[in-house]
Design an enzyme around this catalytic site. Structure first.
Site, short mmCIF file in Angstrom:
data_model
loop_
_atom_site.label_atom_id
_atom_site.label_comp_id
_atom_site.label_asym_id
_atom_site.label_seq_id
_atom_site.Cartn_x
_atom_site.Cartn_y
_atom_site.Cartn_z
CB THR A 10 5.42 2.28 -0.07
OG1 THR A 10 4.79 1.16 -0.70
CG2 THR A 10 6.72 2.60 -0.79
N GLY B 87 0.83 -1.20 0.00
CA GLY B 87 0.00 0.00 0.00
C GLY B 87 0.86 1.25 0.00
CB CYS B 88 0.11 4.72 -0.90
SG CYS B 88 -1.53 4.89 -0.16
CE1 TYR B 89 -1.07 8.07 4.76
CE2 TYR B 89 -2.95 6.69 4.31
CZ TYR B 89 -2.42 7.93 4.55
OH TYR B 89 -3.24 9.04 4.60
#
Lengths: 347, 347, 347, 347
Positions: D152, D148-150
């Site tokens: 990463t 996921g973005c968070y």
């Protein structure tokens, strides 16, 4: 009518004072000074004031200021501390929005502001202008030092926890974010729209000048040394501060979130400008845009041992000029919300 | 105290009415309807209202609404025209913020709104609520149709030119731009922050529903058919309309910019909410953010034959809810600026 | 490998050149000058360049610059005109992004820029770097004057109409809006985020310096004097120009919108960077953010006599540095899109 | 040429994959599916792609997808887990940008996503696609679950600290903020520009779905249970994640900031897309806008016992589609930065 003077009226806290005082029934602005803009009409610089003031900036004139009932300093630090002694001597009340009288220890002040304090003898008498902890002293004060914007949001979010001794004072974290107006109306590349828009960053992590002010206030309340890790961030928007606060419960498991919710609600029950949101909701800065309110809420994520408090204010209102007017009302025995019943501009 | 009802309070014009009326000393909101949110507290949906209203949305109830002195419709078009006849029959005054009664020709209305008008018999009596041209009729009206947001900005910018016959009515251009709140509080992909932020575009060039309203108003004023080329644009910001208006002088060279400046200043001298800026300055939407003012200025670039007028309003205030309150004040004989002395939120 | 020098690399067109050239396979930046930042690494000032350049700003050094194959001037006006003669004499190709060589008439230049031109003898040989009209001359030029940002957007939107003689050249209106990066990386209060965010305004209506450049270009194309009313506006966003253009059809009714659509499509069929959108769609600046494309569309609202063209570019790419690289490619016989196949950053 | 299929191409990770693959020399998109938009050209929905793709969305067709070398899932969770088994059986490589295969424990997955997992037998073989910890397994994988973005941003900021055992794993705080594109291209009132612009708030504090993913990853690295307090916030901007991470040093005073700086630089020395900034500087999201880089820096404020790491990515690039392409390159033995040498769009 209370005669009001404003020193340094060309910055954002200056125009915000003028916006709020335009709707304050019991006061009248009689002087507003600016060396740089002396002679220019206020509404030429700030067209939102057209129709509300028939006044121009004037050169600073101590006699004129001393003839006011109250003088606000909406200046950078290092201005008020030179002029205030004379005004106090003349019996004028002073409300300083700058940092000059916020820190009680002149030594510590100098260390953070890089120069000796010009009127250290006044530090003991200056009252820290956070009505939620100092209302009575403010009422009797001749000199009030308004808290900084970050300190207001952070302190209001932590007061109930530290007063009650429920959290470890030595391990508190404040991750806070401010709109660009907090940086003032100064020509700096870093604050250009092209630099700030559509981006987000931390700054001042090595040591922001609001750190000693917050630690001083919270240590007094908690009765022991508070150690804060404070990281400010710059938001791509104009107004608003959001502080996300993390503290470790001394006895995790003993307090439920409902207990803490009740603690906060009780602490702020009679406060006209602090609003504890229902559990499960999150404050958003726009709900207090232009308003003097602090809205806050709290959670214990995953029911573990860390309590998270979210606290929002408009940095120019409750974080500066609104709180200054609130202090003036208290000092003069006026209704505390006079001129401050502005509903947040949402959307 | 004036008893106020609001139909359709969950949109942006609804919350804006509530924000303004919270500071209106002579009125009290007694009912606010929403089918979708019936039973939910106002301040749950709009946390900026916390502390100002102890009220929940209710199902629409004609009897309750009819018991109000004034009912505002803050609904999409096609709602008011069904309910208004009953309210008028009950003697209630109605102020419609939607498009239902703005166009006098029922045929034309249907053509632009795609359905037959439900109460065409009221169109002749409905007063177009732009106080700057219709103050006396508004004072006597039972039904006022508030102008659209673009029309308000554009009409106020053109009235002096068309009334005076100084420009060609057949060749007028309005390049206008609105903040996103003009699109309402509706879940549409096109209005997502990710779609709108950091971008700018025109829309509705083929025919925006505000076109016939503007042409109707201006044609009445000018006494001949006004033909307008109207291009609206969507701004990456929430509040504000800026209209840039271009008109051809009938006798270029005969009028100087000073003449036109004087014309505008004279026309709006007694208007509390229209402010002609000094020549050479440009209006900016933020100066009227949250305020009921229209600020405008004008130029003749290169002293050629085209006059340019720039007109700014807050689309939710003078372009909608503020103008609605202004109309209410006029209808009820209250001071026209009651509840409307909000200073623009700058910065 | 083409050796590239850049004069004045600390502004936004400078960093944008560096961004584009980082992906240009056939060139290498060997010198980038800045008096103010000499000795400082590029990526210290512009952290987006980390990993792409191992280079520092240097003091301007004519010998070093003269040793380059191409030198870009990414400076304010009044710099290039002093240095260019020496570079041309050394055989270096020069691409000037500033205004110094855009206007052919030295008298007119001085009138708008407030000082005498320093190398007026070069004005006749400088080629106006809009490839869509001057590709062949650019290929042979030693000195190219890149068009301004507004001129690029406006000229590309009007070329087909004026070349074909379908509209009145004496009555053209350009209502255009630019992101803040067009104002450059200079410390000015007016360009602060707190001044610009959430607001919109016109500026420079009395006479923007791009006006004579646009009128010169369009008059040449149309064969008669073009008279333009040009109103620029400042957008609360960083990148992008949107021009909304209004022209009167000479023979309204004779051309349908389909005819005009075909005219535009034919005119730009072979242009790699001008994209005529399908009829009925509107260009949005974000679709060309970071890209060298101009996207445009057109309409005849209400089938009356005014044609409206909407034209969008990224002011820093097709409006400045991208067009400069495009010119370099043409001058050096490289594929015209080398380094310029950047897809717009949407969302 | 690698034949690429994309399932669910109408969201922001879909268009971002298309933007990046348009510049990827070794691959070709042959199918992109969308039930809702089947038959519509890509560039009609996403005009930034005009000129780069001559392709329309198609109905999902397993045979067509199975004929691709690689299939990306740019879908919400609960789509991939139904289709992936068939594709793997056909020998196709799959890169899932959704959450379906990120959590190894099917039970835990169901608890957070509210339904049983449809292909739990694949969880053990799915490789967590963070190249900085799993490069070798990715190279051999047939199924990669992109972080996921968070996660990463947060994981890259904490890896060196947890691998080295220098901080307490049981007391880690992540205060992170995301642009609006992280919420996807879905019509929701909460994500309207009018709701989000000019405001800031926390959300999901009670339990964001990225929490178990992050704790799983970090616990594996640290060898003991990591307990994270994770507070996400919504930024008024489109792209970018900034994570501000707080960890307690096990032996405060023993490590200087220089030691930690060296630790981070060594850990990421050979990583093409993780960039440790010089000590004393702060990452800003705009420096990686459109780029696949993570930029980070760290401090020990006041030389006390808490280390602060600031980590920035573009949520759509390194936080989603860029990382997916990076994984594809690794899986196929291509240069890891193929198609990913995009310089951040600053300003």
């Amino acid at each position: 009518m209370v005669k009001v003077g404003i020193v340094g009226g060309t910055g954002y806290t200056g125009v915000e004072l003028l916006r709020l005082l335009a709707q304050h029934e019991d006061s009248e602005v009689v002087a507003i000074t600016s060396r740089a803009e002396a002679g220019r009409r206020l509404d030429e610089l700030f067209p939102n004031l057209r129709g509300y003031y028939d006044l121009a900036f004037s050169e600073p004139d101590v006699d004129l200021l001393a003839s006011c009932d109250v003088v606000f300093f909406a200046t950078p630090h290092n201005v008020a501390m030179h002029l205030v002694p004379e005004l106090l001597a003349a019996g004028t009340r002073v409300i300083d929005l700058s940092a000059d009288y916020r820190i009680r220890d002149a030594e510590l002040w100098s260390q953070w502001y890089g120069e000796p304090h010009a009127s250290p003898e006044l530090l003991a008498d200056a009252v820290y202008g956070l009505p939620e902890i100092n209302r009575e002293q403010i009422a009797k004060a001749q000199l009030v030092a308004c808290p900084g914007c970050y300190p207001t949001a952070i302190e209001l979010g932590l007061i109930p926890l530290l007063e009650s001794g429920l959290v470890e004072p030595s391990n508190i974290i404040a991750s806070a974010a401010s709109g660009t107006s907090g940086a003032g109306r100064q020509a700096k590349i870093d604050n250009l729209a092209s630099e700030v828009s559509g981006s987000f960053k931390a700054y001042g992590v090595g040591g922001h000048r609001h750190l000693p002010e917050i630690e001083q206030c919270l240590s007094l309340l908690s009765g022991s040394d508070v150690s804060l890790t404070f990281v400010p961030h710059l938001l791509p928007m104009v107004r608003g501060i959001h502080a996300t606060l993390f503290a470790r419960l001394n006895k995790p498991g003993e307090q439920s979130i409902e207990d803490l919710q009740r603690l906060f609600e009780n602490r702020y029950r009679d406060e006209p400008f602090v609003d504890v949101l229902p559990n499960g909701t999150f404050p958003q800065t726009r709900a207090v845009k232009g308003a003097n309110h602090c809205q806050l809420s709290l959670m214990i994520p995953q029911q573990r041992d860390t309590v998270v408090v979210m606290s929002t204010i408009d940095n120019l209102v409750k974080g500066a000029s609104g709180q200054a007017v609130q202090n003036m009302n208290i000092m003069l025995g006026l209704p505390e919300d006079r001129g401050l019943r502005q509903v947040g501009l949402l959307p």
